[in-house]
Scaffold this motif. Structure first.
Motif, PDB file in Angstrom:
ATOM      1  N   VAL A   1       0.836  -1.203   0.000  1.00  0.00           N
ATOM      2  CA  VAL A   1       0.000   0.000   0.000  1.00  0.00           C
ATOM      3  C   VAL A   1       0.868   1.249   0.000  1.00  0.00           C
ATOM      4  CG1 VAL A   1      -2.057   0.959   1.111  1.00  0.00           C
ATOM      5  CG2 VAL A   1      -1.286  -1.316   1.745  1.00  0.00           C
TER       6      VAL A   1
ATOM      7  N   ASN B   1      -2.126   6.465   1.001  1.00  0.00           N
ATOM      8  CA  ASN B   1      -3.404   5.773   1.157  1.00  0.00           C
ATOM      9  C   ASN B   1      -3.556   5.203   2.557  1.00  0.00           C
ATOM     10  OD1 ASN B   1      -3.519   6.311  -1.522  1.00  0.00           O
ATOM     11  ND2 ASN B   1      -4.038   4.235  -2.191  1.00  0.00           N
ATOM     12  N   SER B   2      -2.474   4.638   3.064  1.00  0.00           N
ATOM     13  CA  SER B   2      -2.526   4.049   4.392  1.00  0.00           C
ATOM     14  C   SER B   2      -2.821   5.126   5.447  1.00  0.00           C
ATOM     15  CB  SER B   2      -1.199   3.344   4.688  1.00  0.00           C
ATOM     16  OG  SER B   2      -1.171   2.885   6.010  1.00  0.00           O
ATOM     17  N   ASP B   3      -2.166   6.269   5.350  1.00  0.00           N
ATOM     18  CA  ASP B   3      -2.368   7.362   6.307  1.00  0.00           C
ATOM     19  C   ASP B   3      -3.819   7.871   6.274  1.00  0.00           C
ATOM     20  OD1 ASP B   3       0.247   7.245   7.079  1.00  0.00           O
ATOM     21  OD2 ASP B   3       0.901   9.096   6.096  1.00  0.00           O
TER      22      ASP B   3
ATOM     23  N   ALA C   1      -4.707  -0.724  -2.892  1.00  0.00           N
ATOM     24  CA  ALA C   1      -3.395  -1.344  -2.736  1.00  0.00           C
ATOM     25  C   ALA C   1      -2.732  -1.526  -4.098  1.00  0.00           C
ATOM     26  CB  ALA C   1      -3.537  -2.686  -2.040  1.00  0.00           C
TER      27      ALA C   1
ATOM     28  N   ARG D   1       1.969   4.791   1.220  1.00  0.00           N
ATOM     29  CA  ARG D   1       1.830   5.411   2.540  1.00  0.00           C
ATOM     30  C   ARG D   1       0.702   6.426   2.598  1.00  0.00           C
ATOM     31  NH1 ARG D   1       6.645   7.882   6.283  1.00  0.00           N
ATOM     32  NH2 ARG D   1       5.354   9.141   7.643  1.00  0.00           N
TER      33      ARG D   1
ATOM     34  N   ARG E   1       1.443  -6.208   5.783  1.00  0.00           N
ATOM     35  CA  ARG E   1       1.158  -4.935   5.108  1.00  0.00           C
ATOM     36  C   ARG E   1       2.475  -4.247   4.827  1.00  0.00           C
ATOM     37  NH1 ARG E   1      -3.554  -1.811   5.259  1.00  0.00           N
ATOM     38  NH2 ARG E   1      -2.439   0.107   5.738  1.00  0.00           N
TER      39      ARG E   1
ATOM     40  N   ILE F   1       3.892  -0.910   3.610  1.00  0.00           N
ATOM     41  CA  ILE F   1       3.479   0.481   3.370  1.00  0.00           C
ATOM     42  C   ILE F   1       4.689   1.222   2.823  1.00  0.00           C
ATOM     43  CG2 ILE F   1       2.567   2.561   4.477  1.00  0.00           C
ATOM     44  CD1 ILE F   1       1.504   0.584   6.691  1.00  0.00           C
TER      45      ILE F   1
END
Lengths: 162, 162, 162
Positions: free
Chosen positions: A47, A51-53, A59, A49, A146, A148
Motif C-alpha cells: 500500500v 493511502n494508508s495514512d 493497494a 503510505r 502490510r 506500506i
C-alpha cells in the motif's frame, strides 16, 4: 512453540529471524519458498503510505491466500518480462507492538536496494512492514503482511514482492 | 568461550557484536585494527555476485592470511592515491546458518554508503557477507569472510575493505 | 529498572527498543512525542563529522534542555515552510561502549532516507549516533544525543530532527 512462554527478548529474536528468512528468499531469488512463510489464509498487501495514512483501501498489490502468493511467483517466473536485477533488503527498528497467546503484531522499517544490468545500485523502495504473525508447527508464519511504501514513483514494473 | 555453551540468542548477539566492531574500525578509519578481527590464517575475499552464483572463482580482492590484510592497510595508508571519503556501513538480516563447537557460519546483508569531498552521500556497494567465525582467547574472530557484492560498477578504486 | 541488574544482552535489547521508538516518532511524524524520550536537562546536538573529528564545537543544531526540543517541534509545526516529505531511518551496528549503574553509552550508524513530493526516495543523511542514556521511572531516556553526520551537503532546510 507457545507464544506466551517466550520472553519479550526471545519473541523479538524469533520475529527477527522470520523476517531475515523472508528477506533471504527474496534477495537470493528463491521466490518459490516465499509463500511458505505465510499461513494458508494469509493476507499480503502493498500500500502507498499516502493511502494508508488516509485510510484509503487501494493497494498496489493484494493477495488474500497463499494460493495467490504462489500465483504471483508463477507469473513472475513464466509470464512477466523484465530486465535482470538483484534486490537487497535492509530492515531496521523492529518493534513488537502487541502480543497475545495467539498472535504477535510487529513492525519495522525497510529499504530495498536494486542493482540493474548497468551494475549500479539504487534505492528501489523505502517504507514500513506491519505484520501479524502466528505460531504454527513449522515455526512462526505471517498471517498478515502490510507493506506500506513511501516511494510512490517506481520506474519499473513491481514484479518482485517487497 | 566455548561455542556450544551459548544459546542461539547469545551466539547471535555475539556475532552481531563482532560485526559491529568490524564495521566500526572501517567506518571510523581505524583500519590498523581491522586485521585484528581475523585469525592468522584467515581468508578474506570480495567476489561479484555473478561469479559467486556461477561458482566462478575470480575475486576482486583476495587475501589468505592476516599478513596480507595488514599489507592492504599499509598500502592504503602509504601507496594508494584517492580522494578523501567516508564510509558508513549498514548491516541487516543476520542469520546463523550453521554452528558447531568449533565454528559458526553466519550471513547478513550489507550496504555501504560513501560520502565524498562534495559532501553528498551515495550508495557505494550492496551485497552479502558470508562468514565463518571461530572462538579464540580474545573473543570471536573471522576465519573466513566472503563479501559478495551486487554493485559491480564502482566508480573509484576499491581501496577500503568492504 | 536498575541498569546494573541487566545482562549485556538485555541492556542491548532495551537500548535498541528506545532507539526504535525514537525513530518511529520521527518517521511516523509524531514529533510531539519526540522530546518525551529525553530527560529534562538533556543535550541534543547535530554535528558535522569533520568538526567532531577535529574537536571543533560548532554544531548544526544544539539544544540543552527538553524545553528547547519542544520549541523546535513547535517551530517546525507553526513557523517553518517546507515541502511535504517523509523520513525513513535505518539504524545498524548498535554497540554499548560503556555502562555503569547510572548511565549507558551507546553508539550506532544511521542512514535517513527522504521521499519528496516527486515520489522518489533519496539518501538524506548518513552518520552515527553517540548516546548517553539513563534509566527513569518511565523507562530508558536520552541524557545526551550527539548526531554526527557525514553528509554535509543537505539540499533543504534541516527542519526535522535526525
Amino acid at each position: 512453540m507457545r507464544l506466551n512462554e517466550l520472553s519479550d527478548e526471545s519473541l523479538h529474536f524469533r520475529v527477527q529471524q522470520l523476517l531475515a528468512e523472508y528477506v533471504e528468499v527474496i534477495d537470493d531469488d528463491r521466490l518459490e519458498q516465499w509463500p511458505e512463510l505465510f499461513v494458508d489464509d494469509a493476507r499480503y498487501e502493498v500500500v502507498p503510505r499516502e493511502n494508508s495514512d488516509r485510510g484509503l483501501p487501494l493497494a498496489a498489490m493484494f493477495c488474500d491466500s497463499k494460493g495467490m502468493l504462489i500465483d504471483r511467483v508463477v507469473s513472475l517466473r513464466q509470464a512477466n518480462i523484465y530486465a535482470l536485477h538483484y534486490h537487497r533488503h535492509v530492515l531496521s527498528n523492529l518493534r513488537i507492538t502487541q502480543r497475545s497467546d495467539a498472535e504477535v503484531q510487529a513492525q519495522c522499517n525497510f529499504v530495498v536496494f536494486q542493482t540493474r544490468v548497468q551494475g549500479e545500485t539504487a534505492i528501489y523502495s523505502a517504507g514500513k512492514y506491519q505484520d501479524r504473525i502466528v505460531a504454527t508447527d513449522g515455526g512462526l508464519r505471517f498471517k498478515e503482511k502490510r507493506v506500506i511504501f513511501d516511494t510512490y514513483r517506481i520506474d519499473s514494473l513491481m514484479v518482485r514482492p517487497l
